[in-house]
Design an enzyme around this catalytic site. Sequence first.
Site, PDB file in Angstrom:
ATOM      1  N   ASP A  52      -8.435  14.394  25.858  1.00 30.30           N
ATOM      2  CA  ASP A  52      -8.217  13.137  26.590  1.00 30.30           C
ATOM      3  C   ASP A  52      -8.442  11.965  25.628  1.00 30.30           C
ATOM      4  O   ASP A  52      -9.433  11.952  24.884  1.00 30.30           O
ATOM      5  CB  ASP A  52      -9.224  13.099  27.756  1.00 30.30           C
ATOM      6  CG  ASP A  52      -8.942  12.000  28.761  1.00 30.30           C
ATOM      7  OD1 ASP A  52      -7.785  11.546  28.844  1.00 30.30           O
ATOM      8  OD2 ASP A  52      -9.890  11.622  29.494  1.00 30.30           O
ATOM      9  N   HIS A  53      -7.560  11.000  25.639  1.00 27.52           N
ATOM     10  CA  HIS A  53      -7.707   9.769  24.846  1.00 27.52           C
ATOM     11  C   HIS A  53      -8.083   9.988  23.382  1.00 27.52           C
ATOM     12  O   HIS A  53      -9.097   9.441  22.898  1.00 27.52           O
ATOM     13  CB  HIS A  53      -8.726   8.817  25.489  1.00 27.52           C
ATOM     14  CG  HIS A  53      -8.265   8.253  26.794  1.00 27.52           C
ATOM     15  ND1 HIS A  53      -7.323   7.257  26.899  1.00 27.52           N
ATOM     16  CD2 HIS A  53      -8.604   8.584  28.070  1.00 27.52           C
ATOM     17  CE1 HIS A  53      -7.096   6.981  28.174  1.00 27.52           C
ATOM     18  NE2 HIS A  53      -7.856   7.785  28.908  1.00 27.52           N
ATOM     19  N   ASP A  84      -3.752   8.469  22.131  1.00 27.41           N
ATOM     20  CA  ASP A  84      -3.751   7.173  22.806  1.00 27.41           C
ATOM     21  C   ASP A  84      -3.624   6.077  21.757  1.00 27.41           C
ATOM     22  O   ASP A  84      -4.609   5.470  21.350  1.00 27.41           O
ATOM     23  CB  ASP A  84      -5.021   7.002  23.648  1.00 27.41           C
ATOM     24  CG  ASP A  84      -5.025   5.663  24.391  1.00 27.41           C
ATOM     25  OD1 ASP A  84      -4.073   4.878  24.196  1.00 27.41           O
ATOM     26  OD2 ASP A  84      -5.965   5.407  25.159  1.00 27.41           O
ATOM     27  N   GLU A 100       0.613   7.070  25.230  1.00 27.56           N
ATOM     28  CA  GLU A 100       0.354   6.020  26.227  1.00 27.56           C
ATOM     29  C   GLU A 100       1.008   4.725  25.786  1.00 27.56           C
ATOM     30  O   GLU A 100       0.906   4.325  24.630  1.00 27.56           O
ATOM     31  CB  GLU A 100      -1.156   5.805  26.413  1.00 27.56           C
ATOM     32  CG  GLU A 100      -1.467   4.612  27.342  1.00 27.56           C
ATOM     33  CD  GLU A 100      -2.908   4.567  27.847  1.00 27.56           C
ATOM     34  OE1 GLU A 100      -3.527   5.639  28.006  1.00 27.56           O
ATOM     35  OE2 GLU A 100      -3.406   3.441  28.073  1.00 27.56           O
ATOM     36  N   GLY A 127     -13.271   4.480  35.544  1.00 35.31           N
ATOM     37  CA  GLY A 127     -14.592   4.226  36.123  1.00 35.31           C
ATOM     38  C   GLY A 127     -14.563   3.970  37.621  1.00 35.31           C
ATOM     39  O   GLY A 127     -13.524   4.098  38.282  1.00 35.31           O
ATOM     40  N   HIS A 129      -3.537   7.568  34.648  1.00 34.48           N
ATOM     41  CA  HIS A 129      -4.971   7.573  34.309  1.00 34.48           C
ATOM     42  C   HIS A 129      -5.720   6.754  35.363  1.00 34.48           C
ATOM     43  O   HIS A 129      -5.117   6.057  36.166  1.00 34.48           O
ATOM     44  CB  HIS A 129      -5.187   6.962  32.922  1.00 34.48           C
ATOM     45  CG  HIS A 129      -4.884   7.917  31.814  1.00 34.48           C
ATOM     46  ND1 HIS A 129      -5.846   8.398  30.965  1.00 34.48           N
ATOM     47  CD2 HIS A 129      -3.719   8.500  31.438  1.00 34.48           C
ATOM     48  CE1 HIS A 129      -5.284   9.228  30.114  1.00 34.48           C
ATOM     49  NE2 HIS A 129      -3.990   9.310  30.367  1.00 34.48           N
ATOM     50  N   GLY A 130      -7.050   6.835  35.290  1.00 33.12           N
ATOM     51  CA  GLY A 130      -7.869   6.028  36.197  1.00 33.12           C
ATOM     52  C   GLY A 130      -7.538   6.313  37.645  1.00 33.12           C
ATOM     53  O   GLY A 130      -7.510   5.410  38.482  1.00 33.12           O
ATOM     54  N   SER A 131      -7.307   7.593  37.983  1.00 28.39           N
ATOM     55  CA  SER A 131      -6.787   7.915  39.317  1.00 28.39           C
ATOM     56  C   SER A 131      -7.837   8.406  40.296  1.00 28.39           C
ATOM     57  O   SER A 131      -7.504   9.043  41.298  1.00 28.39           O
ATOM     58  CB  SER A 131      -5.669   8.957  39.197  1.00 28.39           C
ATOM     59  OG  SER A 131      -4.568   8.376  38.550  1.00 28.39           O
TER      60      SER A 131
HETATM   61  P1  13P Z   1     -11.181   7.857  36.537  1.00 28.17           P
HETATM   62  O1  13P Z   1     -12.283   7.079  35.882  1.00 28.17           O
HETATM   63  O2  13P Z   1     -10.462   7.042  37.558  1.00 28.17           O
HETATM   64  O3  13P Z   1     -11.627   9.162  37.083  1.00 28.17           O
HETATM   65  O4  13P Z   1     -10.083   8.169  35.397  1.00 28.17           O
HETATM   66  C1  13P Z   1     -10.250   9.237  34.496  1.00 28.17           C
HETATM   67  C2  13P Z   1      -9.252   9.191  33.377  1.00 28.17           C
HETATM   68  O5  13P Z   1      -8.252   8.503  33.401  1.00 28.17           O
HETATM   69  C3  13P Z   1      -9.542  10.052  32.216  1.00 28.17           C
HETATM   70  O6  13P Z   1      -8.610   9.885  31.191  1.00 28.17           O
HETATM   71  O1  G3H Z   2     -11.319   8.368  29.711  1.00 28.33           O
HETATM   72  C1  G3H Z   2     -12.103   8.425  30.613  1.00 28.33           C
HETATM   73  C2  G3H Z   2     -12.777   9.651  31.068  1.00 28.33           C
HETATM   74  O2  G3H Z   2     -13.397   9.345  32.294  1.00 28.33           O
HETATM   75  C3  G3H Z   2     -13.758  10.192  30.058  1.00 28.33           C
HETATM   76  O3  G3H Z   2     -14.866   9.420  29.986  1.00 28.33           O
HETATM   77  O4  G3H Z   2     -15.219   8.973  27.567  1.00 28.33           O
HETATM   78  O5  G3H Z   2     -17.090   8.757  29.255  1.00 28.33           O
HETATM   79  O6  G3H Z   2     -16.225  11.000  28.583  1.00 28.33           O
HETATM   80  P1  G3H Z   2     -15.918   9.540  28.769  1.00 28.33           P
HETATM   81 ZN    ZN Z   3      -7.848   7.932  30.954  1.00 26.35          ZN
END
Ligand code: 13P
Ligand code: G3H
Ligand code: ZN
Length: 336
Positions: A82-83, A104, A141, A189, A222-224
């Site tokens: 992720d990211h 990303d 992204e 978040g 994302h952010g879902s």
């Molecule tokens: P949330 O913070 O909405 O759960 O998003 C998670 C996310 O996008 C991880 O890449």
């Molecule tokens: O990108 C967001 C995810 O919620 C992961 O969060 O980087 O705190 O592990 P984190």
């Molecule tokens: Zn994300």
Amino acid sequence: MLVPMRILLDHAAENHYGVAALNVNNMEQIQAIMEAAKETNSPVIIQASRGARKYTNDAYLRHLMLAAAELYPEIPVAMHQDHGNSPETCFSAIQQGFTSVMMDGSLAADGKTPATYEENVAVTKQVVDVAHAFGVTVEGEIGVLGGIEDGHGAGGSGLDHVTDPVQAEQFVAATGVDALAVAIGTSHGAYKFSQKPTGDVLKMNIIEDIHRRLPNTHLVMHGSSSVPRELVDLINKYGGKMKESYGVPLEEIKRGIKHGVRKVNVDTDNRLAITGAIRKVFAETPDKFDPRDYMGPARESMKAVCKERMIAFGQAGNASKIKPVSMATMVAFYKK
Ligand code: 13P
Ligand code: G3H
Ligand code: ZN
């Protein structure tokens, strides 16, 4: 079994559903996801942020994922970075056995400064060239999400850098990514919106526009997290101090899925579920001190959220319908 993420997204597109991409940092979270997947016959995407890889020192995470694949041979699982903030992060994930990576490039390698379009294309293309040579899926992204997680994110509102659909089209042509994350007003978040989001702040129409232009690209939201009121209330009931907040309603995610969204990132909702369950045990039975007494309920609570999402996004019932494909087959697929 571990599979390339691309085959999960292709199956989801052919059958019009979405797949939750769930973040993990420890064993109980992986167990919660795998049990939810087994009970609902769901394919799954398990993802680890840079912070998660650091927290688990990579080796623990890798072995936990191998355990999941061994214990649940009937569930197709994609292991996703992720990211990723740089090509190096993505390459090290590939070395660790991840079957999918997100480059990303919307932010610079510091994970904070919005990058230029040209910089984004350059790093993403570099990752696509290497990843595809190993059969590994790539998510890019375009546009920048709001908020900040674990030091990653530009901060500010989700509306500061929403995706330009024309640029999205150019970006996919220039990079060859398998999946594209778009910015439509959401943030990472728990604090996304101050009231139930309308089209002014959650721009689902942008997804519809991008899907019209790129019908064959798998879109990623994302952010879902939906930030369910009952999970926040439970945390606050047992001593937490969370402010009122609104997430992305499930009906909006379902609308996205109708318009090309195939990967739906959810982390916060599971964090809320875990925290509420642990607080409840601590408050109601302060004499307990065996971690299993609170990690067990936390795992159950996360499992319930995962099952709910798997059913809502439509991935439930599909695990047994997916034919596993090896990384070597994907290498040949990308060569064509
Ligand atoms: P949330 O913070 O909405 O759960 O998003 C998670 C996310 O996008 C991880 O890449
Ligand atoms: O990108 C967001 C995810 O919620 C992961 O969060 O980087 O705190 O592990 P984190
Ligand atoms: Zn994300």
